[in-house]
Design a protein around this motif. Sequence first.
Motif, short mmCIF file in Angstrom:
data_model
loop_
_atom_site.label_atom_id
_atom_site.label_comp_id
_atom_site.label_asym_id
_atom_site.label_seq_id
_atom_site.Cartn_x
_atom_site.Cartn_y
_atom_site.Cartn_z
N ALA A 40 0.86 -1.19 -0.05
CA ALA A 40 0.03 0.05 0.07
C ALA A 40 1.01 1.30 -0.05
CB ALA A 40 -0.91 0.02 1.29
N PRO A 41 1.02 1.79 -0.97
CA PRO A 41 1.46 3.18 -1.07
C PRO A 41 0.94 4.18 -0.12
CG PRO A 41 1.55 2.47 -3.34
CD PRO A 41 0.66 1.63 -2.48
N GLN A 42 1.48 4.80 0.72
CA GLN A 42 0.63 5.79 1.34
C GLN A 42 1.26 7.35 1.02
OE1 GLN A 42 -1.38 5.04 3.60
NE2 GLN A 42 -1.52 3.00 4.47
N PHE A 43 0.41 7.84 0.45
CA PHE A 43 0.78 9.20 -0.35
C PHE A 43 -0.21 10.27 0.52
CE2 PHE A 43 2.59 8.77 -4.68
CZ PHE A 43 3.76 7.76 -4.11
N ARG A 44 0.49 11.24 1.06
CA ARG A 44 -0.24 12.29 1.88
C ARG A 44 -0.67 13.43 1.03
NH1 ARG A 44 4.59 11.04 4.24
NH2 ARG A 44 5.59 13.02 3.27
N SER A 45 -1.87 14.07 1.41
CA SER A 45 -2.23 15.30 0.54
C SER A 45 -1.39 16.34 0.89
CB SER A 45 -3.86 15.31 0.98
OG SER A 45 -4.41 16.50 0.36
N LEU A 46 -1.37 17.34 -0.03
CA LEU A 46 -0.84 18.91 0.13
C LEU A 46 -1.90 19.43 1.19
CD1 LEU A 46 0.83 19.57 -3.18
CD2 LEU A 46 2.15 19.09 -0.80
N ARG A 47 -2.89 19.17 1.16
CA ARG A 47 -3.73 19.67 2.41
C ARG A 47 -3.38 19.90 3.69
NH1 ARG A 47 -7.99 16.99 -0.58
NH2 ARG A 47 -9.01 18.08 -2.38
N LEU A 48 -2.46 18.99 3.93
CA LEU A 48 -1.90 18.79 5.34
C LEU A 48 -0.71 19.87 5.44
CD1 LEU A 48 -1.46 14.95 5.58
CD2 LEU A 48 -3.31 16.37 6.69
N GLY A 49 -0.57 20.50 4.46
CA GLY A 49 0.52 21.84 4.63
C GLY A 49 1.91 20.98 4.96
N LYS A 50 2.62 21.71 5.97
CA LYS A 50 4.11 21.36 6.23
C LYS A 50 4.06 19.84 6.75
CE LYS A 50 4.10 23.24 10.86
NZ LYS A 50 4.93 23.98 12.11
N ASN A 51 2.93 19.34 7.44
CA ASN A 51 2.79 18.09 7.93
C ASN A 51 3.09 17.20 6.55
OD1 ASN A 51 2.82 18.58 10.42
ND2 ASN A 51 0.56 18.72 10.40
N VAL A 75 4.12 11.78 -1.02
CA VAL A 75 3.20 12.94 -1.20
C VAL A 75 2.50 13.24 -2.54
CG1 VAL A 75 2.94 15.56 -1.07
CG2 VAL A 75 4.54 14.22 0.55
N PHE A 76 1.32 13.41 -2.68
CA PHE A 76 0.63 13.73 -3.91
C PHE A 76 1.06 15.17 -4.28
CE2 PHE A 76 -2.72 10.39 -2.50
CZ PHE A 76 -2.51 9.52 -3.59
N TRP A 77 2.18 15.34 -5.03
CA TRP A 77 2.70 16.45 -5.31
C TRP A 77 2.01 17.41 -6.18
CZ3 TRP A 77 5.68 18.66 -1.75
CH2 TRP A 77 6.62 17.93 -1.29
N PHE A 78 1.07 16.69 -7.33
CA PHE A 78 0.51 17.50 -8.23
C PHE A 78 -1.12 17.54 -8.23
CE2 PHE A 78 4.52 15.54 -9.31
CZ PHE A 78 5.23 16.62 -9.61
N PRO A 79 -1.61 18.09 -7.38
CA PRO A 79 -3.12 17.80 -7.39
C PRO A 79 -3.63 18.65 -8.49
CG PRO A 79 -2.39 19.31 -5.82
CD PRO A 79 -1.10 18.72 -6.45
N LYS A 80 -3.13 19.40 -9.23
CA LYS A 80 -3.77 19.90 -10.39
C LYS A 80 -3.31 19.27 -11.67
CE LYS A 80 -4.12 24.70 -8.59
NZ LYS A 80 -3.75 26.02 -8.79
N VAL A 81 -2.60 18.18 -11.80
CA VAL A 81 -2.12 17.35 -12.97
C VAL A 81 -2.27 16.02 -12.27
CG1 VAL A 81 -0.59 16.80 -14.65
CG2 VAL A 81 -0.60 19.09 -13.50
N PRO A 82 -3.49 15.62 -11.83
CA PRO A 82 -3.48 14.28 -10.81
C PRO A 82 -2.92 12.79 -11.60
CG PRO A 82 -5.57 14.97 -11.45
CD PRO A 82 -4.74 16.08 -11.96
N TYR A 83 -3.13 13.22 -12.73
CA TYR A 83 -2.71 11.54 -13.67
C TYR A 83 -1.17 11.45 -13.43
CZ TYR A 83 -1.24 14.96 -17.47
OH TYR A 83 -0.67 15.97 -18.26
N LEU A 84 -0.36 12.48 -13.17
CA LEU A 84 0.99 12.51 -12.69
C LEU A 84 1.30 11.73 -11.55
CD1 LEU A 84 2.72 15.66 -14.01
CD2 LEU A 84 2.64 13.38 -15.24
#
Length: 385
Positions: A40-51, A75-84
């Motif tokens: 299970a890849p565990q990628f965090r959302s950028l909504r968490l800010g610095k965390n 981290v999900f680094w590209f919320p505006k280009v989600p397919y990346l």
Amino acid sequence: MHILILPSWYPLHKDDLNGSFFREQAYALARSGIKVGVIAPQFRSLRLGKNAVLGRYDQEFWRDGDINTYFRHGVFWFPKVPYLDLKRWVKAGLALFESYVKEQGMPDILHVHSLLHAGPLALEIHRKYRIPYCVTEHSSVFGRGLVKDWEWEHLKRSEASASKLLAVSKSLADLLKQKLNGKEWTVFPNLLDDLFVESPVDSSVRKYQLCAVAFLYAKKGFDVLIKAFAKVVEEYPQLKLMIGGDGPERAKLEALIKSLKLENNVSLLGALSRQEVCQLMKESLCFVLSSYIETFGVVVIEALSQGTPVVSTLCGGPESILTEGDGLFVKTGDEKELAKGLLEFLANQEKFDNQQIRRRCIDTYSEKPFVNRLTAIYQDILDKT
């Protein structure tokens, strides 16, 4: 038999509720003697800010009882280009798969829990290693219209190569058939936690109360429930409504309770443990589900396991669960209809046999029948392969 579970989300530790149903199913299979692993890849959302930025980026191994669990943090680094980000998630999953095989051996079958993210990963592994995979779909995103345009192609490709397609309710199975490739999805309900099976039921502990349990989100319809209950109290002034759970709607619900002068009748209990949920259901005359949409509704089978009848909205999942002797249905989002349903239940409580309700539930949703059905599916896949 060796099963590798590929979840689209999964608990980070034993007390994490995110994806806890997937973990419980893995445990049930492991207890039956099947070798079970999880990647299970565990990628965090950028909504968490610095965390999100300052969190872990390594690979982690968790020996979770008999289940070898592999995480890759990121981290999900590209919320505006989600397919990346999807490509990055799949790449992380492939790296975990290679580590898993090196240390645990090659699995016989992959079991995807929710197509989003884990479906494309299973497809890549299948193409490279020819391992068959099945899918269990749980997600409400299909019914809520939250699937993005670019995601459909990935979902359809992942569905097309699966050996078996399972959905947790008939409403979800029908929707997936309509939205994807037109393939048939088999209804395969979720598992009832052993805690609820082993807990004895004693009718003498019933209190003069109704109960509801869920995260306090708008989609759960608790405002509709409280307004409906205000009408019920006019005829049953001593009746209580106990609501378990916490969430962003709490302040609004507290204000609503106060405005309707229901402080003596309605209690918001906050977050509850599994044991506390079980006890609350055991003590209540009826469980109420007021949701706008549910793909299954595990709380419904939890309530039934305690012999507690259910009054539920027609929100999808419960229609595949409740029989005539288990409770009754009302329209979604309609406080008058919900009040009418609650009053109908209260006037006809003797029609509902608590012990029969419990027996039907355990015979259908407890661990042994669940594992037997799932093992038969796995064997059928292997025979055909």
